[in-house]
Enzyme design. Structure first.
Site, PDB file in Angstrom:
ATOM      1  N   HIS A  24      -7.685  -5.631   0.460  1.00 13.38           N
ATOM      2  CA  HIS A  24      -6.416  -4.744   0.659  1.00 13.38           C
ATOM      3  C   HIS A  24      -5.824  -5.476   1.699  1.00 13.38           C
ATOM      4  O   HIS A  24      -6.252  -5.159   2.896  1.00 13.38           O
ATOM      5  CB  HIS A  24      -6.878  -3.434   0.723  1.00 13.38           C
ATOM      6  CG  HIS A  24      -5.838  -2.445   0.709  1.00 13.38           C
ATOM      7  ND1 HIS A  24      -4.919  -2.352  -0.210  1.00 13.38           N
ATOM      8  CD2 HIS A  24      -5.273  -1.756   1.680  1.00 13.38           C
ATOM      9  CE1 HIS A  24      -4.112  -1.264  -0.266  1.00 13.38           C
ATOM     10  NE2 HIS A  24      -4.210  -1.193   0.983  1.00 13.38           N
ATOM     11  N   TRP A  38     -10.298   0.560  -4.896  1.00 11.07           N
ATOM     12  CA  TRP A  38      -9.622   1.781  -4.696  1.00 11.07           C
ATOM     13  C   TRP A  38      -8.183   1.990  -5.235  1.00 11.07           C
ATOM     14  O   TRP A  38      -7.690   2.899  -5.506  1.00 11.07           O
ATOM     15  CB  TRP A  38      -9.478   1.879  -2.885  1.00 11.07           C
ATOM     16  CG  TRP A  38      -9.003   3.175  -2.472  1.00 11.07           C
ATOM     17  CD1 TRP A  38      -8.030   3.339  -1.497  1.00 11.07           C
ATOM     18  CD2 TRP A  38      -9.692   4.504  -2.676  1.00 11.07           C
ATOM     19  NE1 TRP A  38      -8.046   4.753  -1.219  1.00 11.07           N
ATOM     20  CE2 TRP A  38      -8.874   5.302  -1.838  1.00 11.07           C
ATOM     21  CE3 TRP A  38     -10.676   5.166  -3.411  1.00 11.07           C
ATOM     22  CZ2 TRP A  38      -9.138   6.786  -1.548  1.00 11.07           C
ATOM     23  CZ3 TRP A  38     -11.063   6.491  -3.183  1.00 11.07           C
ATOM     24  CH2 TRP A  38     -10.196   7.224  -2.537  1.00 11.07           C
ATOM     25  N   LYS A  66       4.178   2.024  -2.520  1.00 11.86           N
ATOM     26  CA  LYS A  66       4.596   3.140  -3.490  1.00 11.86           C
ATOM     27  C   LYS A  66       5.895   3.417  -2.826  1.00 11.86           C
ATOM     28  O   LYS A  66       6.949   3.934  -3.700  1.00 11.86           O
ATOM     29  CB  LYS A  66       3.687   4.579  -2.716  1.00 11.86           C
ATOM     30  CG  LYS A  66       2.047   4.273  -2.837  1.00 11.86           C
ATOM     31  CD  LYS A  66       1.478   5.417  -2.547  1.00 11.86           C
ATOM     32  CE  LYS A  66      -0.046   5.352  -1.854  1.00 11.86           C
ATOM     33  NZ  LYS A  66      -0.859   4.647  -2.530  1.00 11.86           N
ATOM     34  N   SER A  70       0.760  -1.212   0.129  1.00 15.36           N
ATOM     35  CA  SER A  70       0.042  -0.038  -0.071  1.00 15.36           C
ATOM     36  C   SER A  70       0.865   1.312  -0.262  1.00 15.36           C
ATOM     37  O   SER A  70       1.792   1.339  -0.789  1.00 15.36           O
ATOM     38  CB  SER A  70      -0.932   0.001   1.037  1.00 15.36           C
ATOM     39  OG  SER A  70      -2.095   0.859   0.869  1.00 15.36           O
TER      40      SER A  70
HETATM   41  C1  GTR Z   1      -5.385   4.498   2.042  1.00  9.61           C
HETATM   42  C2  GTR Z   1      -4.659   5.403   0.830  1.00  9.61           C
HETATM   43  C3  GTR Z   1      -3.920   4.573  -0.182  1.00  9.61           C
HETATM   44  C4  GTR Z   1      -3.031   3.121   0.359  1.00  9.61           C
HETATM   45  C5  GTR Z   1      -3.840   2.780   1.816  1.00  9.61           C
HETATM   46  C6  GTR Z   1      -2.843   2.413   2.801  1.00  9.61           C
HETATM   47  O1  GTR Z   1      -6.153   5.254   3.024  1.00  9.61           O
HETATM   48  O2  GTR Z   1      -6.073   6.024   0.209  1.00  9.61           O
HETATM   49  O3  GTR Z   1      -3.333   5.373  -0.962  1.00  9.61           O
HETATM   50  O4  GTR Z   1      -1.963   3.929   0.717  1.00  9.61           O
HETATM   51  O5  GTR Z   1      -4.449   3.788   2.713  1.00  9.61           O
HETATM   52  O6  GTR Z   1      -1.670   2.591   2.914  1.00  9.61           O
HETATM   53  O7  GTR Z   1      -3.004   1.180   3.394  1.00  9.61           O
END
Ligand code: GTR
Length: 418
Positions: free
Chosen positions: A391, A341, A254, A250
């Protein structure tokens, strides 16, 4: 019922586009055409083009790292020969970052297979403290600021015993270690606490340079931290520094991509569901968009990135070029089917459109034009899979990364019993 509904709402906030037919038509910035319009067809030209792309990402997306004038001292604070039931050596190392009279401590948790002299290592940040990746009782509880979290019993931004082992499912240590790989992990908040404080806390306090619109955001700061850990790993004889694989989930996925682009000492890069600002094509505006991410997390990117809120088509780069910066090193991008997402298709297309850079080195990328079905990993030097589910980073994901590492670093694969 309520719980399920809330959980899926959190994973997929409302108001975003999740409809493929509403993805705008777009043209990706050409990977192999230089800023002066010339075609890039060889490795030398690529090196020049690569710098152009890197500079654009640095100036317009992640931000530039100021010069580091401090020093870092490593001290082992614990050592165990018989961790994980005798499978691993476990060490905790304090990296004290110091500049003048200011200092910041970062704690590295290292598991190394006892079976090898210099182990290949997966290096990645954890979200909630080193003590959350394992149930082992004697790993220090993170003393740093952590986000409040009722489930983990954190109410005053301090971790307690209640969160020990709470993220162990994201770190299948038995699997990783028994396959001959080590793990180096640290809490990302040690390097920069994940909230918008105007870049005063974390390691930012050790840098006194003034900020401008191209100064580093937190993702670049976390990536810098991974490189400083790499400086340490290079000096540790128990680690094979030529085989350090940077991994993240996540926001930390990045970070792993940007760390891999910025520092070529990372031999392999793994981005698990990195989404917007990670592997996903921004121009698709599917799921999380540039304006959403810059609004929710104004500190992640440099200020220049905000110019592209609702104007993704004007970005001078797109995320396939970030993945291309990692060529010719192996890179793996992964998605989850319910994690819209993060835009699974956009992540696949990010990987797909990075292929021309690999081709310049005579290397194959995904080996397919079609997005694969769930649980069908694909790819040669660019790996990709879509996992069924939400996720998260799971044992299934790690199994694919271990297989990918075995394939690209055959010397690393644990010999006995394989
Ligand atoms: C979310 C964000 C994502 C992702 C995620 C995470 O809220 O919108 O870009 O980075 O968090 O890190 O779990």
């Amino acid at each position: 019922m309520m719980i399920t509904a809330t959980a899926s709402l959190n994973a997929q906030p409302e108001g975003a586009n999740y409809d493929e037919s509403k993805v705008p038509e777009y043209i990706l910035p050409a990977l192999l055409v230089g800023n002066d319009g010339s075609a890039v067809s060889g490795r030398q030209q690529w090196e020049r083009r690569r710098k152009e792309i890197y500079d654009l990402f640095e100036r317009e997306v992640y931000g530039a790292v100021p010069a580091w004038r401090g020093k870092i001292t490593a001290t082992e604070i614990s050592h165990r020969q018989d961790a994980l039931g005798g499978l691993a050596l476990r060490r905790e190392i304090r990296l004290r970052m110091q500049n003048g009279d200011k200092s910041r401590d970062v704690f590295l948790l290292l598991y190394l297979p006892r079976s090898r002299k210099a182990a290949p290592v997966f290096l990645g940040y954890n979200f909630s403290g080193n003590h959350t990746v394992t149930a082992e009782k004697d790993v220090h509880i993170s003393p740093s600021w952590v986000a409040n979290n009722k489930e983990l019993g954190i109410t005053d931004n301090r971790a307690t015993e209640a969160s020990r082992g709470s993220r162990a499912s994201a770190w299948p240590l038995q699997d990783i270690l028994s396959r001959g790989y080590g793990v180096a992990t640290l809490y990302y908040g040690d390097v920069d606490p994940d909230f918008d404080d105007g870049f005063k806390n974390g390691v930012h306090a050790l840098f006194d340079q003034p900020r401008d619109s191209a100064s580093w955001g937190s993702i670049a700061t976390w990536a810098w931290g991974l490189s400083r850990v790499m400086d340490y790993l290079e000096k540790d004889p128990a680690v094979n520094a030529k085989e350090v694989f940077v991994i993240g989930h996540s926001r930390l996925g990045k970070t792993a991509l940007w760390a891999g682009a910025s520092d070529r000492r990372f031999a392999m890069v793994i981005s698990n569901e990195s989404g917007c600002g990670g592997a996903a094509i921004s121009r698709r505006k599917f799921g999380e968009t540039v304006s959403r991410i810059n609004t929710s997390f104004p500190h992640w990117f440099c200020d220049n990135f905000k110019k592209y809120n609702d104007k993704e088509e004007t970005l001078p780069v797109d995320q396939h070029e970030l993945i291309a910066l990692i060529a010719p090193r192996p890179v793996y991008v992964a998605s989850a089917s319910e994690d819209l997402w993060s835009d699974p298709r956009g992540e696949f297309l990010g990987a797909k459109n990075a292929e021309p850079a690999y081709r310049l080195f005579g290397l194959r990328g995904l080996k397919t034009d079609e997005m694969p079905a769930p649980e069908h990993p694909v790819g040669d030097f660019i790996g990709y899979h879509l996992r069924t589910g939400k996720h998260d980073i799971t044992r299934y994901d790690w199994t694919q990364y271990l297989n990918f590492a075995d394939r690209h670093f055959p010397g690393s694969a644990a010999r006995p019993g394989r």
